[in-house]
Scaffold this motif. Structure first.
Motif: not given
Length: 108
Positions: A84-87, A73-80, A69-71, A40-42
């Motif tokens: 889960k990513p490995d890295l 807010e986006e990251a929290v929504a996506w991760i939930n 992901l760029e923000s 995952l890249i934020v």
């Protein structure tokens, strides 16, 4: 500023991959097969995110980039909502806050 970030990413990735991924011709990272590694890249700067993605894929072509992901807010929504990513690679300062907020807001 962008070049410094890219250099840090490049240098860090080169060291990470050379020390752990390709030690003794094993494609493993702490027991995880790198062919199955999900990343995952934020990052809020498109060019930096693309350079990081390209660098990762050049070093280990079988790496799966799950999402960029760029923000916060986006990251929290996506991760939930996703496996889960490995890295994960997180830019510390994002347009809407700090990447550390992602950890605080994460439901996991």
């Amino acid at each position: 500023k962008k070049y410094l970030y890219f250099w840090v990413y490049s240098r860090t990735l080169s060291l990470l991959f050379s020390r752990y991924f390709h030690r003794k011709n094993q494609n493993t990272f702490y027991g995880q097969n790198t062919a199955d590694m999900k990343v995952l890249i934020v990052e809020d700067e498109y060019g930096v995110a693309q350079n990081l993605k390209d660098l990762l894929l050049d070093l280990e072509p079988d790496t799966q980039i799950m999402c960029i992901l760029e923000s916060v807010e986006e990251a929290v929504a996506w991760i939930n909502e996703n496996p889960k990513p490995d890295l994960g690679f997180f830019d510390i300062r994002l347009a809407d806050g700090s990447s550390f907020e992602i950890l605080w807001l994460w439901d996991g």
